[in-house]
Design an enzyme around this catalytic site. Sequence first.
Site, mmCIF file in Angstrom:
data_model
loop_
_atom_site.group_PDB
_atom_site.id
_atom_site.type_symbol
_atom_site.label_atom_id
_atom_site.label_comp_id
_atom_site.label_asym_id
_atom_site.label_seq_id
_atom_site.Cartn_x
_atom_site.Cartn_y
_atom_site.Cartn_z
ATOM 1 N N ASP A 89 -15.016 -8.146 5.350
ATOM 2 C CA ASP A 89 -15.044 -9.122 4.271
ATOM 3 C C ASP A 89 -15.883 -10.307 4.762
ATOM 4 O O ASP A 89 -15.984 -10.549 5.956
ATOM 5 C CB ASP A 89 -13.598 -9.544 3.940
ATOM 6 C CG ASP A 89 -13.535 -10.213 2.586
ATOM 7 O OD1 ASP A 89 -14.587 -10.326 1.919
ATOM 8 O OD2 ASP A 89 -12.440 -10.636 2.182
ATOM 9 N N ASP A 261 -8.542 -1.772 -0.812
ATOM 10 C CA ASP A 261 -7.889 -2.262 0.401
ATOM 11 C C ASP A 261 -6.711 -3.103 -0.061
ATOM 12 O O ASP A 261 -6.737 -3.651 -1.167
ATOM 13 C CB ASP A 261 -8.835 -3.148 1.212
ATOM 14 C CG ASP A 261 -8.883 -4.555 0.659
ATOM 15 O OD1 ASP A 261 -8.136 -5.419 1.151
ATOM 16 O OD2 ASP A 261 -9.645 -4.807 -0.295
ATOM 17 N N CYS A 299 7.636 14.178 3.014
ATOM 18 C CA CYS A 299 6.575 13.431 3.711
ATOM 19 C C CYS A 299 6.268 14.052 5.080
ATOM 20 O O CYS A 299 7.173 14.434 5.804
ATOM 21 C CB CYS A 299 7.006 11.981 3.870
ATOM 22 S SG CYS A 299 5.794 10.964 4.721
ATOM 23 N N CYS A 301 4.487 12.390 7.493
ATOM 24 C CA CYS A 301 4.009 11.306 8.369
ATOM 25 C C CYS A 301 4.696 11.389 9.730
ATOM 26 O O CYS A 301 5.687 12.091 9.887
ATOM 27 C CB CYS A 301 4.279 9.947 7.712
ATOM 28 S SG CYS A 301 5.937 9.314 8.021
ATOM 29 N N CYS A 304 8.561 10.608 9.373
ATOM 30 C CA CYS A 304 9.407 11.592 8.678
ATOM 31 C C CYS A 304 9.299 12.968 9.319
ATOM 32 O O CYS A 304 10.157 13.827 9.107
ATOM 33 C CB CYS A 304 8.987 11.704 7.218
ATOM 34 S SG CYS A 304 9.176 10.172 6.310
ATOM 35 N N HIS A 339 4.709 5.225 8.192
ATOM 36 C CA HIS A 339 5.079 5.929 6.963
ATOM 37 C C HIS A 339 4.295 5.382 5.762
ATOM 38 O O HIS A 339 3.700 6.138 5.007
ATOM 39 C CB HIS A 339 6.578 5.845 6.679
ATOM 40 C CG HIS A 339 6.922 6.318 5.309
ATOM 41 N ND1 HIS A 339 7.106 7.652 4.998
ATOM 42 C CD2 HIS A 339 7.019 5.650 4.127
ATOM 43 C CE1 HIS A 339 7.320 7.768 3.693
ATOM 44 N NE2 HIS A 339 7.272 6.568 3.143
HETATM 45 ZN ZN LIG Z 1 7.010 9.472 6.011
#
Ligand SMILES: [Zn+2]
Length: 375
Positions: A89, A261, A299, A301, A304, A339
């Site tokens: 930016d 963003d 999920c 991730c 998880c 997550h």
């Molecule tokens: Zn997750």
Amino acid sequence: MKFIIEATDGESRAGLVYLKFGIVETPIFMPVGTHGAVKGIDSLELEKIGAQILLSNTFHLWLRPGLATIHQLNGLHTFMNWRRPILTDSGGFQVWSLKDLSQVDEDGVHFRSPINGDRLFLSPEKSMKIQIALGSDIAMTFDECTSWPISHSLAEKSMELSLRWARKSRDSFESDSALFGILQGSMYDDLRLRSLEGLENIGFDGYAIGGLSVGESKEDMFRILRKCMPKMPKKSPRYLMGVGTPEDLLNSVTLGVDMFDCVMPARNARNGYLFTKFGDLKLRNRRFKDDNRPIDETCLCPTCCPSNHGEKKIFYSRSYLHHLQKINEMLGAILATKHNLWFYLNLMREIREAIKQKKFEEFKRNFLLNRSRGV
Ligand SMILES: [Zn+2]
């Protein structure tokens, strides 16, 4: 920079942006590393969860650690050990947020350093110089942001100044990196369209919509988007700055936005506010104290589903994460950040896939329906 549109579905597009440090698949979400760090997660972890491009900030890095330090380490990529593209930016927004501490004139902005009170000056030319020195893949024009509400005449004056600064940014940008122009004009349709026309006359590699998410209603924000998007150059990436919730992202992709963003996923994670496919989850809530399930069963991730241990699914439970939030343990913020960022990045992957299969509207309908059901 090269931009290829691979598929469209209605106004939504799936594309590829070719940059110095790699190829970015759009629609894309860019995690925000304002000071050269995405809070709570390091560069290698960001790569692992599928971040393709990060946003960083001219203003803050210029003040600290300063260009000499970054230059010595061959630019921001090496400094923060990030091997993929970076968008910077321009500093316009940050200077604007100093409000009373800054003074704008035709050439740029005079302000006092929020760190040590030094008198400083940032101009379009200087902002370009800093972004080139950082080694940014995509630089942004130096612009003036406005608060909302603002009168039409003041918004017009500011938009015209931003256009003159966009010209100066373009003229002084001696680099083979990409440069994006930023649309201003507050909530006034006519000013937005004039801003767009002015930027197109100058010519940029991509076009960003700035000055939204500054206190206006969602209705106003989408009214401006609906007005501008059909008129924006089809062959260039379109970037909506600083927005927003998962729902905002989907609704903006519908209108043809390619890049986003937002600090929201990481900031909310630190406060124990998690995004899931089935609605949002506030970890500090008592009902999660003895909840042994993962944040989201579906999920994948690192929080998880940190690893594949044969039949047994390994995960950090809601109960454990609730506990970490309650004792203000740093690890709680780290696991939640992973997550939430994964959720946003994965959402963009799914959106992209849906566009390619011409099933975006169906995907969006199901996604919104599931989210409204609640955890
Ligand atoms: Zn997750």
